[in-house]
Enzyme design. Structure first.
Site, PDB file in Angstrom:
ATOM      1  CE  LYS A 180      -6.156  -8.597  -1.317  1.00 45.88           C
ATOM      2  NZ  LYS A 180      -6.190  -8.315   0.077  1.00 45.88           N
ATOM      3  CE  LYS A 232     -12.009  -0.651  -0.523  1.00 47.30           C
ATOM      4  NZ  LYS A 232     -10.980   0.276  -0.908  1.00 47.30           N
ATOM      5  CE  LYS A 239      -4.178  -1.870   2.115  1.00 45.45           C
ATOM      6  NZ  LYS A 239      -5.088  -1.834   3.256  1.00 45.45           N
TER       7      LYS A 239
HETATM    8  P1  TYM Z   1     -10.800  -6.782   4.971  1.00 47.66           P
HETATM    9  O1  TYM Z   1     -11.852  -5.815   5.357  1.00 47.66           O
HETATM   10  O2  TYM Z   1      -9.853  -6.411   3.880  1.00 47.66           O
HETATM   11  O3  TYM Z   1     -11.447  -8.154   4.527  1.00 47.66           O
HETATM   12  C1  TYM Z   1     -12.357  -8.873   5.340  1.00 47.66           C
HETATM   13  C2  TYM Z   1     -12.103 -10.363   5.224  1.00 47.66           C
HETATM   14  O4  TYM Z   1     -12.231 -10.797   3.865  1.00 47.66           O
HETATM   15  C3  TYM Z   1     -11.085 -11.572   3.508  1.00 47.66           C
HETATM   16  N1  TYM Z   1     -10.828 -11.372   2.060  1.00 47.66           N
HETATM   17  C4  TYM Z   1     -10.687 -12.370   1.177  1.00 47.66           C
HETATM   18  N2  TYM Z   1     -10.757 -13.702   1.319  1.00 47.66           N
HETATM   19  C5  TYM Z   1     -10.589 -14.456   0.205  1.00 47.66           C
HETATM   20  N3  TYM Z   1     -10.379 -13.929  -1.029  1.00 47.66           N
HETATM   21  C6  TYM Z   1     -10.301 -12.593  -1.228  1.00 47.66           C
HETATM   22  N4  TYM Z   1     -10.106 -12.106  -2.438  1.00 47.66           N
HETATM   23  C7  TYM Z   1     -10.457 -11.745  -0.083  1.00 47.66           C
HETATM   24  N5  TYM Z   1     -10.443 -10.390   0.099  1.00 47.66           N
HETATM   25  C8  TYM Z   1     -10.676 -10.184   1.414  1.00 47.66           C
HETATM   26  C9  TYM Z   1      -9.958 -11.004   4.369  1.00 47.66           C
HETATM   27  O5  TYM Z   1      -8.919 -11.952   4.512  1.00 47.66           O
HETATM   28  C10 TYM Z   1     -10.678 -10.741   5.678  1.00 47.66           C
HETATM   29  O6  TYM Z   1     -10.738 -11.901   6.473  1.00 47.66           O
HETATM   30  N6  TYM Z   1      -7.301  -6.306   8.437  1.00 47.66           N
HETATM   31  C11 TYM Z   1      -8.609  -6.892   8.210  1.00 47.66           C
HETATM   32  C12 TYM Z   1      -9.681  -6.401   9.148  1.00 47.66           C
HETATM   33  C13 TYM Z   1      -9.367  -6.612  10.594  1.00 47.66           C
HETATM   34  C14 TYM Z   1      -9.313  -7.854  11.282  1.00 47.66           C
HETATM   35  C15 TYM Z   1      -8.987  -7.526  12.643  1.00 47.66           C
HETATM   36  C16 TYM Z   1      -9.497  -9.177  10.892  1.00 47.66           C
HETATM   37  C17 TYM Z   1      -9.093  -5.638  11.495  1.00 47.66           C
HETATM   38  N7  TYM Z   1      -8.875  -6.197  12.738  1.00 47.66           N
HETATM   39  C18 TYM Z   1      -8.870  -8.527  13.599  1.00 47.66           C
HETATM   40  C19 TYM Z   1      -9.355 -10.166  11.872  1.00 47.66           C
HETATM   41  C20 TYM Z   1      -9.039  -9.838  13.209  1.00 47.66           C
HETATM   42  C21 TYM Z   1      -9.010  -6.512   6.792  1.00 47.66           C
HETATM   43  O7  TYM Z   1      -8.548  -5.562   6.242  1.00 47.66           O
HETATM   44  O8  TYM Z   1      -9.994  -7.241   6.269  1.00 47.66           O
END
Ligand code: TYM
Length: 330
Positions: free
Chosen positions: A196, A199, A113
Site C-alpha cells: 500500500k 509515507k 510495526k
Molecule cells: P492514517 O492517518 O494512517 O490514514 C488516514 C486515512 O487514509 C487511509 N489510507 C489509505 N487509503 C487507501 N490507500 C492507501 N494507500 C492509504 N493509506 C492510508 C487510511 O485507511 C485512513 O482512513 N488509525 C487511523 C487514524 C484514526 C482513525 C480513528 C480513523 C485514529 N482514530 C478513528 C477512523 C476512526 C490512521 O492511522 O489513519
C-alpha cells in the site's frame, strides 16, 4: 435523525498523500452532504511513535489547513484536534479494561510495526492504539466510519468492544459500520505496486504538497510490467491497474472507458495522463493550503469552536458510560 460519521487522520507527515485522499478523505468531504460529520487530527495516535514536538505542532496545523483545503467545512462539520477533547483518553481507559491482551496482540498493524521496531522501541501505546481508536469512534455514537482498507481490522475491534460493553453494562454505544469504498480503498505504492502507498516509501508515495515537478517525476517513474497492453487486472498487472485507479479518480472517468481510450497506446501515455490529472487537482489545492496557513490564529480559533461542540457529545457518552460502570458521580 441524520446519521453521524466520524473519522481521523494522523499528523505524522508534512503532507497527506493520494492514498489518504482517495481512500478516505474524498469520502469525508462527500459525506458532509448527507451526514452529521465529526472529523479529527489524531495527534494522540501520532505520539505512539517518536515525534519531534515542534514538527508535530506544525504538522497538526498543516493537517487542519489541508482538510479545509480539501473542502471540509467547519460550519457543516465538527473538525477537531483529538488532544483537545480529554474524553478520548478517558474512554480509552475504560475500553482497555474490557479488551483482552490477546485481542490487542492480534492486530496486524501492531504486529507489523512492532516487528519492524523490535521490542525495545515498541511502546505500550502502539499496542493500545486501536483501543484509543475505538474510543474515538464510540464517544460520538458514530454510525459510519469512512476509512481505507488498512483500518478494517481496527473497526472490527471497535464493533466487538461496543457490543461487549453494551451486553455487560447496558446500551451505551452505537455499533458503527465501516465505510470502505471499493476501488480506491487501497492505493498502491508506485515503486512496489504490491504494497500500500505509505509515507515510509517516499519514492512510491505521491504527497499532495510535493512540488509539482516531483509528483510528475514520481508518476512517470512508476513501476509497471513487461507487457504493453493497458488493462485493469490488480493481480497480474498491479502497477498499471493502480495508475488506472488513480487516473480514474482524478479525471472522474470510469476505468473501462479509460481502458478503451488507451487501446493500442503505450504505458508512457498512461503515466503522462495520470500525472496531468493529479497535477490539475494538486495545483489549486496547494494554493489553498498556503493561504490557510498564513493565519494560524484563525485555524486555532476554528479548532476551539469545534471542540466545544465535540465535548458536548463526548461528555454525554462518557457520563453515561461512567454511570453504567458503577462509578460514583463526581
Ligand atoms: P492514517 O492517518 O494512517 O490514514 C488516514 C486515512 O487514509 C487511509 N489510507 C489509505 N487509503 C487507501 N490507500 C492507501 N494507500 C492509504 N493509506 C492510508 C487510511 O485507511 C485512513 O482512513 N488509525 C487511523 C487514524 C484514526 C482513525 C480513528 C480513523 C485514529 N482514530 C478513528 C477512523 C476512526 C490512521 O492511522 O489513519
Amino acid at each position: 435523525m441524520t446519521p453521524r460519521v466520524l473519522s481521523g487522520i494522523q499528523p505524522t507527515s508534512d503532507s497527506f498523500h493520494i492514498g489518504n485522499h482517495l481512500g478516505a478523505l474524498q469520502n469525508w468531504v462527500a459525506m458532509q452532504e448527507t451526514h452529521d460529520c465529526v472529523y479529527f487530527i489524531a495527534d494522540m495516535h501520532a505520539i505512539t511513535v517518536e515525534q519531534d514536538p515542534a514538527q508535530l505542532r506544525q504538522r497538526t496545523l498543516s493537517s487542519y489547513a489541508q482538510l479545509l483545503a480539501l473542502g471540509i467545512d467547519p460550519n457543516k462539520s465538527t473538525l477537531i484536534v483529538q488532544s483537545h477533547i480529554p474524553e478520548h483518553a478517558q474512554l480509552m481507559w475504560v475500553m482497555s479494561s474490557i479488551t483482552g491482551l490477546g485481542e490487542a496482540n492480534r492486530m496486524t498493524q501492531f504486529k507489523d510495526k512492532s516487528a519492524k521496531g523490535g521490542t525495545s522501541s515498541t511502546s505500550v501505546g502502539l499496542l493500545t492504539y486501536p483501543i484509543l481508536q475505538a474510543a474515538d469512534i464510540l464517544l460520538y455514537q458514530a454510525n459510519a466510519v469512512p476509512v481505507g482498507e488498512d483500518q478494517r481490522q481496527h473497526l472490527e475491534l471497535t464493533r466487538d468492544l461496543a457490543i461487549r460493553f453494551n451486553t455487560r453494562f447496558g446500551e451505551a454505544f452505537t455499533v458503527p459500520e465501516s465505510f470502505i469504498v471499493k476501488g480506491t480503498a487501497k492505493i498502491q505504492d508506485l515503486q512496489d505496486p504490491n504494497a500500500k502507498m505509505s509515507k515510509s516509501s517516499p519514492s512510491g508515495c505521491v504527497n499532495l504538497l510535493d512540488p509539482l515537478k516531483v509528483t510528475e517525476k514520481k508518476i512517470k517513474s512508476a513501476v509497471t510490467d513487461s507487457d504493453s497492453v493497458v488493462a485493469f487486472d490488480p493481480v497480474k498487472k498491479a502497477g498499471v491497474s493502480n495508475l488506472l485507479t488513480i487516473l480514474s479518480a482524478y479525471s472522474d472517468t470510469a476505468i473501462e472507458d479509460l481502458v478503451s481510450s488507451f487501446a493500442g497506446r503505450m504505458y508512457g501515455d498512461l503515466k503522462k495522463e495520470t500525472a496531468a490529472a493529479v497535477l490539475t487537482f494538486v495545483e489549486p489545492y496547494q494554493a489553498k493550503v498556503d493561504s490557510y496557513l498564513t493565519d494560524p490564529a484563525e485555524l486555532e480559533r476554528l479548532m476551539r469552536t469545534s471542540a466545544v461542540r465535540a465535548r458536548e457529545i463526548a461528555g454525554k457518552t462518557l457520563a453515561d458510560v461512567y454511570d453504567k460502570l458503577g462509578f460514583v458521580k463526581a
